[in-house]
Design an enzyme around this catalytic site. Structure first.
Site, PDB file in Angstrom:
ATOM      1  N   THR A 209     -20.153  -6.652  12.866  1.00 30.71           N
ATOM      2  CA  THR A 209     -20.967  -5.486  13.209  1.00 30.71           C
ATOM      3  C   THR A 209     -20.163  -4.574  14.132  1.00 30.71           C
ATOM      4  O   THR A 209     -19.615  -5.029  15.130  1.00 30.71           O
ATOM      5  CB  THR A 209     -22.246  -5.951  13.934  1.00 30.71           C
ATOM      6  OG1 THR A 209     -22.919  -6.873  13.088  1.00 30.71           O
ATOM      7  CG2 THR A 209     -23.155  -4.787  14.239  1.00 30.71           C
TER       8      THR A 209
ATOM      9  N   LYS B  72     -26.609  -1.160   9.263  1.00 27.16           N
ATOM     10  CA  LYS B  72     -26.718  -2.452   9.942  1.00 27.16           C
ATOM     11  C   LYS B  72     -27.261  -2.282  11.374  1.00 27.16           C
ATOM     12  O   LYS B  72     -28.151  -3.012  11.820  1.00 27.16           O
ATOM     13  CB  LYS B  72     -25.340  -3.120   9.962  1.00 27.16           C
ATOM     14  CG  LYS B  72     -25.137  -4.171  11.013  1.00 27.16           C
ATOM     15  CD  LYS B  72     -25.933  -5.423  10.714  1.00 27.16           C
ATOM     16  CE  LYS B  72     -26.087  -6.252  11.973  1.00 27.16           C
ATOM     17  NZ  LYS B  72     -25.932  -7.651  11.769  1.00 27.16           N
TER      18      LYS B  72
ATOM     19  N   TYR C  13     -20.861 -18.335  12.789  1.00 32.26           N
ATOM     20  CA  TYR C  13     -22.163 -18.353  12.131  1.00 32.26           C
ATOM     21  C   TYR C  13     -22.162 -17.612  10.789  1.00 32.26           C
ATOM     22  O   TYR C  13     -22.935 -17.921   9.904  1.00 32.26           O
ATOM     23  CB  TYR C  13     -23.200 -17.669  13.032  1.00 32.26           C
ATOM     24  CG  TYR C  13     -23.683 -18.553  14.140  1.00 32.26           C
ATOM     25  CD1 TYR C  13     -24.863 -19.269  14.001  1.00 32.26           C
ATOM     26  CD2 TYR C  13     -22.969 -18.678  15.324  1.00 32.26           C
ATOM     27  CE1 TYR C  13     -25.310 -20.096  15.019  1.00 32.26           C
ATOM     28  CE2 TYR C  13     -23.408 -19.502  16.344  1.00 32.26           C
ATOM     29  CZ  TYR C  13     -24.587 -20.213  16.184  1.00 32.26           C
ATOM     30  OH  TYR C  13     -25.027 -21.034  17.176  1.00 32.26           O
TER      31      TYR C  13
ATOM     32  N   ARG D 205     -50.460  -0.186   7.208  1.00 32.17           N
ATOM     33  CA  ARG D 205     -49.193   0.486   7.534  1.00 32.17           C
ATOM     34  C   ARG D 205     -48.741   0.234   8.974  1.00 32.17           C
ATOM     35  O   ARG D 205     -47.940   0.990   9.514  1.00 32.17           O
ATOM     36  CB  ARG D 205     -49.306   1.988   7.253  1.00 32.17           C
ATOM     37  CG  ARG D 205     -49.276   2.312   5.760  1.00 32.17           C
ATOM     38  CD  ARG D 205     -49.460   3.783   5.469  1.00 32.17           C
ATOM     39  NE  ARG D 205     -50.762   4.273   5.887  1.00 32.17           N
ATOM     40  CZ  ARG D 205     -51.908   4.051   5.236  1.00 32.17           C
ATOM     41  NH1 ARG D 205     -51.895   3.347   4.120  1.00 32.17           N
ATOM     42  NH2 ARG D 205     -53.047   4.543   5.679  1.00 32.17           N
TER      43      ARG D 205
ATOM     44  N   TYR E 243     -32.496 -18.506  22.575  1.00 33.28           N
ATOM     45  CA  TYR E 243     -32.962 -17.109  22.631  1.00 33.28           C
ATOM     46  C   TYR E 243     -34.181 -16.866  21.750  1.00 33.28           C
ATOM     47  O   TYR E 243     -34.884 -15.878  21.930  1.00 33.28           O
ATOM     48  CB  TYR E 243     -31.827 -16.137  22.304  1.00 33.28           C
ATOM     49  CG  TYR E 243     -31.535 -15.925  20.828  1.00 33.28           C
ATOM     50  CD1 TYR E 243     -30.680 -16.778  20.142  1.00 33.28           C
ATOM     51  CD2 TYR E 243     -32.099 -14.863  20.129  1.00 33.28           C
ATOM     52  CE1 TYR E 243     -30.398 -16.581  18.796  1.00 33.28           C
ATOM     53  CE2 TYR E 243     -31.830 -14.655  18.790  1.00 33.28           C
ATOM     54  CZ  TYR E 243     -30.979 -15.515  18.128  1.00 33.28           C
ATOM     55  OH  TYR E 243     -30.715 -15.312  16.802  1.00 33.28           O
TER      56      TYR E 243
ATOM     57  N   ARG F 164     -27.108 -17.574  23.275  1.00 29.39           N
ATOM     58  CA  ARG F 164     -26.430 -16.329  23.647  1.00 29.39           C
ATOM     59  C   ARG F 164     -27.411 -15.241  24.057  1.00 29.39           C
ATOM     60  O   ARG F 164     -28.374 -14.969  23.371  1.00 29.39           O
ATOM     61  CB  ARG F 164     -25.556 -15.845  22.479  1.00 29.39           C
ATOM     62  CG  ARG F 164     -24.264 -16.650  22.384  1.00 29.39           C
ATOM     63  CD  ARG F 164     -23.459 -16.255  21.201  1.00 29.39           C
ATOM     64  NE  ARG F 164     -24.118 -16.658  19.969  1.00 29.39           N
ATOM     65  CZ  ARG F 164     -23.646 -16.389  18.761  1.00 29.39           C
ATOM     66  NH1 ARG F 164     -22.545 -15.694  18.634  1.00 29.39           N
ATOM     67  NH2 ARG F 164     -24.280 -16.804  17.689  1.00 29.39           N
TER      68      ARG F 164
ATOM     69  N   ARG G  64     -26.228  -9.527   7.514  1.00 37.30           N
ATOM     70  CA  ARG G  64     -27.580  -9.183   7.987  1.00 37.30           C
ATOM     71  C   ARG G  64     -28.508 -10.382   7.905  1.00 37.30           C
ATOM     72  O   ARG G  64     -29.713 -10.244   7.741  1.00 37.30           O
ATOM     73  CB  ARG G  64     -28.120  -8.023   7.141  1.00 37.30           C
ATOM     74  CG  ARG G  64     -27.304  -6.754   7.342  1.00 37.30           C
ATOM     75  CD  ARG G  64     -27.199  -5.934   6.087  1.00 37.30           C
ATOM     76  NE  ARG G  64     -28.413  -5.200   5.823  1.00 37.30           N
ATOM     77  CZ  ARG G  64     -28.995  -5.119   4.638  1.00 37.30           C
ATOM     78  NH1 ARG G  64     -28.491  -5.761   3.622  1.00 37.30           N
ATOM     79  NH2 ARG G  64     -30.081  -4.403   4.472  1.00 37.30           N
ATOM     80  N   VAL G  65     -27.922 -11.579   8.028  1.00 39.53           N
ATOM     81  CA  VAL G  65     -28.737 -12.792   7.844  1.00 39.53           C
ATOM     82  C   VAL G  65     -29.358 -13.263   9.150  1.00 39.53           C
ATOM     83  O   VAL G  65     -28.815 -13.037  10.225  1.00 39.53           O
ATOM     84  CB  VAL G  65     -27.902 -13.934   7.237  1.00 39.53           C
ATOM     85  CG1 VAL G  65     -27.521 -13.596   5.813  1.00 39.53           C
ATOM     86  CG2 VAL G  65     -26.659 -14.213   8.076  1.00 39.53           C
TER      87      VAL G  65
ATOM     88  N   THR H 163     -17.717  -9.051  17.529  1.00 38.14           N
ATOM     89  CA  THR H 163     -17.458  -7.806  18.263  1.00 38.14           C
ATOM     90  C   THR H 163     -18.366  -7.837  19.488  1.00 38.14           C
ATOM     91  O   THR H 163     -19.482  -7.353  19.449  1.00 38.14           O
ATOM     92  CB  THR H 163     -17.778  -6.545  17.431  1.00 38.14           C
ATOM     93  OG1 THR H 163     -18.853  -6.846  16.534  1.00 38.14           O
ATOM     94  CG2 THR H 163     -16.605  -6.052  16.673  1.00 38.14           C
TER      95      THR H 163
ATOM     96  N   CYS I 129     -27.232 -10.056  18.581  1.00 40.28           N
ATOM     97  CA  CYS I 129     -27.357  -8.932  17.652  1.00 40.28           C
ATOM     98  C   CYS I 129     -28.241  -7.828  18.216  1.00 40.28           C
ATOM     99  O   CYS I 129     -27.777  -6.740  18.533  1.00 40.28           O
ATOM    100  CB  CYS I 129     -27.941  -9.412  16.335  1.00 40.28           C
ATOM    101  SG  CYS I 129     -27.067 -10.836  15.696  1.00 40.28           S
TER     102      CYS I 129
END
Ligand code: SAJ
Length: 450
Positions: free
Chosen positions: A150, A234, A10, A274, A342, A350, A182-183, A83, A288
């Site tokens: 990562t 990250k 990916y 905020r 997911y 995944r 970080r996409v 990883t 992730c």
């Protein structure tokens, strides 16, 4: 530059495409021969990513991107291998010391129970090490080696640098950097180009060399720092989201309990300038956010009660959803699950909470059927999946379900009952179509489930 990208998943594949589009001579390496064959014939293994098909076709046809089973000499090597985390078969192991027990007890999250503590998953570096061994013989002094995978903080220094030293290449001879990806899946190409990028160098010179390479295709700002800071940033981003979602899931439970609608609560709270609370749901999936907090926890187990609690809340959600289903539909009933991916509008399963829900329901004796317009093996006609169902459960926030007309399924089901765990349906319109409506965290629908 000649750039070798190791791992065409990916992240690696779109990165290789964008580097080739930017004018580099790119070798994309993957040991999965089937993927390479498909790519050589112009068939992409990554789907539902806007713009990727078009860019990939152009760079593969022009030869700017070539694919191969093994690396070859290049100016830069970019490692984009997974990883995974090592799964733990026994989730409790003996507590290792009195001090640890005391700290855990004080944090109040119940990690230490009866002299045992939870064993958390840890990062598995097998693919990173194998990728380093595959490039090692081809790396020359003056080359750049970038790890995008990562990893727990400290890994670039602890794993990448020594692996290259084994080939006689110290950090003064090769430029080593960490440039975490970080996409967002579903928007990979756009985010790879437009997002700001963090690059951490083992040395400031390495950061600068990596900066120059990435600036050939990144339009966002590129900010340089050291490797361990980049690694931590990250993980922090994903852990932040995990904690925020856990908060939303806790609000869902409280809302059912006190009789309010969590979806309304969050929408209105977010009108405060905020406040930005995320959405509750059946759990956190993907490769992730469900994984990365553990990469921090493994480095600082006694310092992370909040991260551990967030993981526990989010991991408990599939079971919580099944408990609620049990309160709605009789065991042995027929449950149609809408969504296997997911998250919405992707095909990725995944760590999907939907699959965990499905597994638990089957174990309990429910007869289940699954629909997902994005996941090939579940992309069957919705009408067939919902036919004779006693309960519809919406598990993924695909746009298809958001816009689903209750009238189109009302005549097919055995019992007109729907349980929406994603807050995607309008309860009133489903009630008008004759459905009994339950929503996760909604204590306001006529039917409450808690
Ligand atoms: N989810 C909720 N409620 C929400 C948002 C998400 O329950 O309000 C669930 C989703 O349904 C899904 C899971 O969380 O199961 C994760 O989805 P996501 O969209 O939050 O994130 P990912 O895993 O698809 O991608 C994340 C992104 N990280 C951040 O936004 C900080 C992405 O930018 C990273 O590149 C990616 O992780 C990664 O590769 O690390």
């Amino acid at each position: 530059m000649r750039v070798c990208v190791v791992g065409l998943g990916y992240i690696g594949f779109p990165t290789a495409c964008l580097l080739a589009k930017a004018g580099h001579e790119v070798i994309g390496v993957d040991r999965n021969v089937a993927i390479l064959e498909d790519l050589r014939e112009g068939r992409l293994h990554i789907v539902n990513e806007p713009d990727l098909q078009e860019i990939a076709r152009a760079v593969l046809e022009s030869g700017a991107l070539k694919v191969a089973e093994a690396p070859s000499p290049s100016d830069a090597f970019i490692l984009c291998v997974p990883t995974p985390f090592e799964r733990v078969s026994d989730p409790t192991v003996p507590a290792s010391g009195a001090e640890e027990a005391a700290v855990a007890a004080e944090s109040g999250i119940g990690r230490v129970q009866g002299g045992t503590r939870r064993a958390y998953p840890r990062a598995d570096f097998t693919f990173v090490v194998e990728a380093l061994q595959s490039i090692g013989p081809h790396v020359r002094p003056g080359n750049l080696v970038v790890l995008e995978s990562t990893v727990p903080p400290g890994t670039t220094e602890r794993v990448v640098v020594p692996a290259l030293e084994a080939y006689g290449l110290g950090p003064e001879q090769v430029y080593v950097a960490h440039a975490p990806e970080r996409v967002l899946p579903g928007a990979i190409v756009r985010e790879m180009v437009k997002n700001d990028r963090i690059i951490g160098g083992v040395t400031p010179e390495a950061a600068k060399v990596a900066y120059d390479l990435y600036s050939s295709f990144v339009e966002g700002d590129i900010v340089t720092t050291d490797a361990i800071t980049a690694e931590f940033i990250k993980l922090v981003e994903n852990a932040y989201r995990d904690v925020n979602i856990a908060f939303a899931n806790e609000l869902a439970r409280i809302s059912s309990h006190i009789g309010v609608d969590v979806w309304e609560v969050i929408t209105l709270a977010n009108r405060h300038p905020r406040v930005r609370i995320l959405q509750p749901g059946p759990g956190v999936g993907g490769h992730c956010i469900a994984v990365d907090p553990y990469f921090i926890i493994q480095e600082a187990e006694n310092l992370t009660p909040l991260l551990q609690a967030a993981r526990q809340v989010n991991e408990s959600m599939p079971r919580e959803v099944v408990r609620l289903i049990r309160n709605i539909a009789p065991v042995h009933g027929r449950v149609a699950l809408l969504g296997a991916a997911y998250k919405g509008n992707v095909a990725d399963e995944r760590e999907s909470p939907s699959l965990k829900v499905a597994q638990l329901l089957e174990q309990e004796g429910y007869e289940i059927s699954i629909h997902d317009p994005y996941v090939k093996r579940y992309a069957v006609a919705l009408q067939d999946v919902v036919r004779s169902a006693d309960l519809l459960v919406i598990l993924t926030d695909h746009s298809d379900y958001r816009g689903l007309d209750p009238g189109s399924v009302a005549g097919l089901v055995r019992r007109k009952t729907v349980f929406d765990t994603r807050g995607v349906i309008d309860p009133r319109s489903w009630e008008l179509a004759g459905f009994v409506v339950y929503q996760l965290g909604n204590g306001r629908t006529r039917q409450r489930v808690s």
